[in-house]
Design an enzyme around this catalytic site. Sequence first.
Site: not given
Ligand code: PGA
Length: 252
Positions: A9-11, A95, A97, A167, A173, A213, A234-235
């Site tokens: 997930n490149w956000k 998600h 967020e 998640e 993150g 993470s 994500g990251g």
């Molecule tokens: P993260 O994000 O790996 O940076 O914790 C995961 C996500 O939000 O899908």
Amino acid sequence: MRKPMIAGNWKLNKTIAEAKELSGDLAKCLANFTEVDIVIAPVFTALSAVAETIKDTPIKLAAQNCYPEETGAFTGEVSPLMLKDVGCEYVIIGHSERRQLLEESDAFINQKIIKTLEAGLKPIFCIGETLQERENGEMLDVLTTQIKGGLANLSATHMAELVIAYEPVWAIGTGQTATDEQAQEAHSFIRGLLQGMFTKEVALATRILYGGSVKPGNVDGLMAQDDIDGALVGGASLKADDFIRLVRFEKA
Ligand code: PGA
């Protein structure tokens, strides 16, 4: 058997040029890698360019969101139909967020899931509790509400196309991953919910990814858990080397 999936997930990251570079590196290194379903979710503006870069590779394209209408007066929104048109196979829905920043409700998420399935795309449906909810002992109730609300009115046939991502919000993150045991406990609970709502077959066939993470250093332990079928990352999906290491996780 549930085929593992590693989804990036490149956000809100990467210009078109940067997205082409990263997807190009992945395409080169993973051109013949079919043991794991590999999915990447760039920003909307880079979807078309990335679709071109990963053409003829096993890497699949996902969008990070959609709006639950096909066409019409919905300024600023993008429909599942249009995401299919640009080459997406998956859509990340719900998600945390978006749930937190944009106050997306379970009912709205459910509409998106239904419209995504109707368009012939596969939802990656995200759920997870906040730190406060976990500390208050509300985690199982929160997961139950999110699963029941998000998957309302779906059939077993729909479920064959859908992937769930657990998640925990406190692990996203933050560098603070759930332990293998914490993640396994939640995944096994979710599978039990699916059995209650659908059938044992559906529960056993549905892929449940862990997210929060996930890194090269913890992926192998997570993937060794019985009910963890992959990761939503994500990251660590923003660097080719890290993401490739996740895709090539070591089997226990
Ligand atoms: P993260 O994000 O790996 O940076 O914790 C995961 C996500 O939000 O899908």
